[in-house]
Design an enzyme around this catalytic site. Structure first.
Site, PDB file in Angstrom:
ATOM      1  NE  ARG A 276       3.050  65.802 -23.497  1.00 51.25           N
ATOM      2  CZ  ARG A 276       2.440  66.913 -23.852  1.00 51.25           C
ATOM      3  NH1 ARG A 276       1.191  67.139 -23.471  1.00 51.25           N
ATOM      4  NH2 ARG A 276       3.063  67.817 -24.586  1.00 51.25           N
ATOM      5  CG  HIS A 277       3.719  59.341 -16.821  1.00 49.89           C
ATOM      6  ND1 HIS A 277       4.114  58.022 -16.890  1.00 49.89           N
ATOM      7  CD2 HIS A 277       4.831  60.046 -16.477  1.00 49.89           C
ATOM      8  CE1 HIS A 277       5.394  57.928 -16.593  1.00 49.89           C
ATOM      9  NE2 HIS A 277       5.858  59.148 -16.351  1.00 49.89           N
ATOM     10  CD  GLU A 278      -4.440  57.840 -20.025  1.00 49.33           C
ATOM     11  OE1 GLU A 278      -4.904  58.984 -20.197  1.00 49.33           O
ATOM     12  OE2 GLU A 278      -4.309  56.995 -20.928  1.00 49.33           O
TER      13      GLU A 278
END
Length: 643
Positions: A276-278
């Site tokens: 997932r995106h940070e």
């Protein structure tokens, strides 16, 4: 070969092996943890997911039972997550005091986050005195107990013992299993390909698959059939002919790799946090793929414009193609690939204006127009004289560089000098509970303010990645207006890579050495901007903001990756680029297709256990592999969707 496409996710799966072997949450100690008492210690940063609001037994959570044996005081249990920088602690529960007469301890059950290490804080509910601080990384679906009791009535010292009632599961084993499966498929295909080079084996296979054609070939003067004679052969060998060498397979392979990881991540990535995106600053696997796609788009711009002009197309005609393609990308992004369609087909009041394709379209327009406007005859062939031979692939393009540097100055001025109501000037934080909750409505600073001012809150992304960890409530769009400036910079660095390929045509050592130099330069700039720190740099790496350090860091990796693919695929020809090459040849179709058919079978189906990483990973890998197979079949039939 259709099965060969299934190996397309090996790189995405391998990227997770590091966390599989090293993540502290996977190797939880059994037995009681040592108490930390009330002694001083470093205060943890971040926030726990206040899971008391969720039912137990959910993915990425563990159950914690708190037993308070202190007879006269209740407890306040709060937590901080290691992934949240300078955050307020979040209250998980209030634990009542022990009933001394009945010898019954006060208890409370809460669920805690298992994705990142937590710092548990136990304070007296009466005087708010800190009793214990425990740093721990809980395991998924684990059952833990925290016992708080008095060690000595005279000194009133308190003991906090953390123990495991039920061991957590290893939620990363499905990644290892999937990796082994894909590696097994890859090994079988490699062995099969080696066997097919043996004439008797090849003749037997062709005879079984097409006996009439094989008998005709064997009985004719042609002798034993080969891959170019057979009607069922793979067209790949013909790609190495002199007529088609102008198209570098490494570029399509690079594009395909970026695209396949992007598809896998968009489908959920098995619901693992590193896919997932940070939440704000930092990098995960998901944060790499979009800038890599932008980078290789810039490389393709350089090669395609050079080819069109070399074949006699006028600049006016080429400009028309640039405008049309940019318009189509933006239109497709707004109308076809738009998450707000879940509100209804005519929900124009809530239509998201920014987006991935919109940013690609505008970036393509700016970079291609600049290149077309300032391109000069002889620059790519090296016939123009320069005073500095070391910069001979840069100096001929100084007008473009001036424009790019001007764009960066604009980004810096707007980011650090634009006044934002209610926020400190130059704020780069997530807002919410970050920065100790001082700026809850300042998500993204100037970048968020510009989007909300010009586009309106209802026309930008409503659920940014910062909303979970930092509990932000403000809409924020990671594909917003201000970040597009640095996306242009990223594409221009890719264009520079294309210039190197054109300038040093067929000089493989020169091309690879220039890629190494550019990678080192970008890496040094990143180290300076970030101070080699996730949070403490001048300009942290941030995908949501598309910060300069984010561009220099991902471009550093992009130059290295392109170097490796160029060497393996186009120089040594040790690898055909399969299976990534096939989606790279149909990138627009695969991207739009995976978005449009995301919720349809066979790309998605009803799960038996929606709280299982294994089921999510199986579904996401299957869907991604199907797109690799689809792109391979389209390639075999010479079907390519270009805009």
């Amino acid at each position: 070969m259709a099965a060969a496409a299934a190996a397309g996710l090996v790189a995405a799966v391998a990227a997770a092996l590091g966390p599989l072997l090293m993540a502290p949450g996977l190797t939880q100690p059994h037995g009681e943890g040592p108490p930390e008492g009330s002694g001083p210690g470093p205060r943890g940063e971040g926030v726990a997911v206040a899971a008391a609001r969720r039912p137990p037994g959910r993915m990425d959570q563990a159950l914690l039972l708190v037993r308070n044996e202190l007879p006269a005081q209740g407890l306040r249990l709060a937590a901080l997550s290691g992934s949240c920088h300078q955050c307020l602690d979040q209250v998980l529960a209030f634990v009542p005091p022990s009933n001394g007469s009945l010898r019954k301890p006060g208890t409370a059950a809460v669920t805690v986050d298992t994705q990142h290490p937590l710092t548990l804080l136990l304070n007296s509910s009466a005087g708010d005195r800190e009793l214990c601080k425990i740093q721990y990384h809980f395991g998924e679906f684990g059952n833990y107990s925290l016992v708080v009791k008095t060690l000595s009535t005279s000194t009133k010292s308190v003991s906090c013992d953390l123990g495991i009632n039920e061991a957590p599961i290893n939620s990363y084993l499905p990644i290892l299993f999937a990796f082994l499966v894909y590696m097994g498929i890859l090994a079988i295909l490699i062995v099969g390909r080696l066997f097919m080079k043996i004439d008797p084996v090849r003749n037997w296979v062709y005879k079984k698959l097409n006996p009439r054609e094989t008998d005709r070939l064997i009985n004719s003067e042609l002798g034993s059939p080969n891959t170019t004679d057979s009607v069922s052969s793979d067209p790949t060998p013909r790609l190495w002919s002199t007529a088609s060498r102008q198209r570098l397979r490494s570029l399509d392979t690079f594009r395909g790799l970026s695209l396949i990881i992007m598809v896998f991540v968009n489908y959920g990535g098995g619901r693992y946090w590193f896919f997932r995106h940070e939440s704000w600053n930092g990098l995960t696997v998901a944060d790499l793929v979009f800038p890599w796609f932008v980078f290789i788009m810039g490389t393709s711009i350089s090669l395609s414009l050079s080819s069109m002009l070399r074949w006699g197309s006028s600049k006016r005609k080429v400009l028309g193609k640039i405008l049309w393609r940019s318009f189509l990308l933006i239109l497709l992004g707004i109308i076809v690939v738009n998450p707000n369609y879940c509100l209804g087909p005519l929900s124009w009041d809530n239509l998201r204006i920014p987006g991935v394709l919109q940013r690609l379209g505008f970036t393509y327009l700016v970079v291609a127009a600049l290149e077309l406007l300032f391109t000069r005859a002889g620059a790519e062939s090296g016939t123009l004289e320069t005073r500095c031979p070391a910069l001979q692939d840069i100096l001929p393009y100084w007008p473009q560089w001036i424009f790019i540097l001007m764009f960066e100055v604009i980004w810096l001025c707007l980011t650090f000098l634009l006044p934002v109501p209610g926020c400190p000037r130059g704020y780069l934080g997530p807002g919410g509970i970050g920065d100790f909750g001082n700026y809850p409505n300042c998500t993204g600073g100037a970048a968020g303010y510009i989007d909300r001012l010009l586009l309106g809150e209802k026309h930008i992304y409503q659920h940014p990645s910062s909303s979970v960890i930092y509990q932000t409530t403000m809409p924020y769009d990671p594909e917003g207006i201000l970040g597009t400036i640095n996306t242009i910079f990223m594409a221009f660095l890719g264009l520079q890579a294309g210039k190197i390929i054109l300038f040093y045509k067929d000089q493989h050592k020169q091309i690879m050495s220039r890629f190494i130099i550019w990678s080192i330069v970008m890496g040094i700039i990143s180290a300076i901007l970030t101070k080699c720190s996730k949070e403490e740099g001048f300009i942290p790496i941030n995908k949501n903001l598309w910060s300069i350090s984010y561009v220099t860091t991902t471009s550093c990796f992009a130059f290295i990756l392109l170097l490796l693919m160029y060497y393996l695929v186009d120089v040594k020809r040790l690898w055909s680029g399969a299976p990534f090459f096939y989606p790279g040849m149909n990138s627009i179709l695969v991207y739009i297709g995976h978005e449009v058919f995301e919720n349809y079978f066979p790309f998605k189906w009803k799960m038996q256990d929606s709280q299982s990483h294994a089921e999510h990973l199986t579904q996401n890998l299957t869907a991604t592999t199907l797109w690799v197979i689809i792109s391979y079949l389209l390639y075999r039939r010479r079907i390519f969707w270009k805009i």
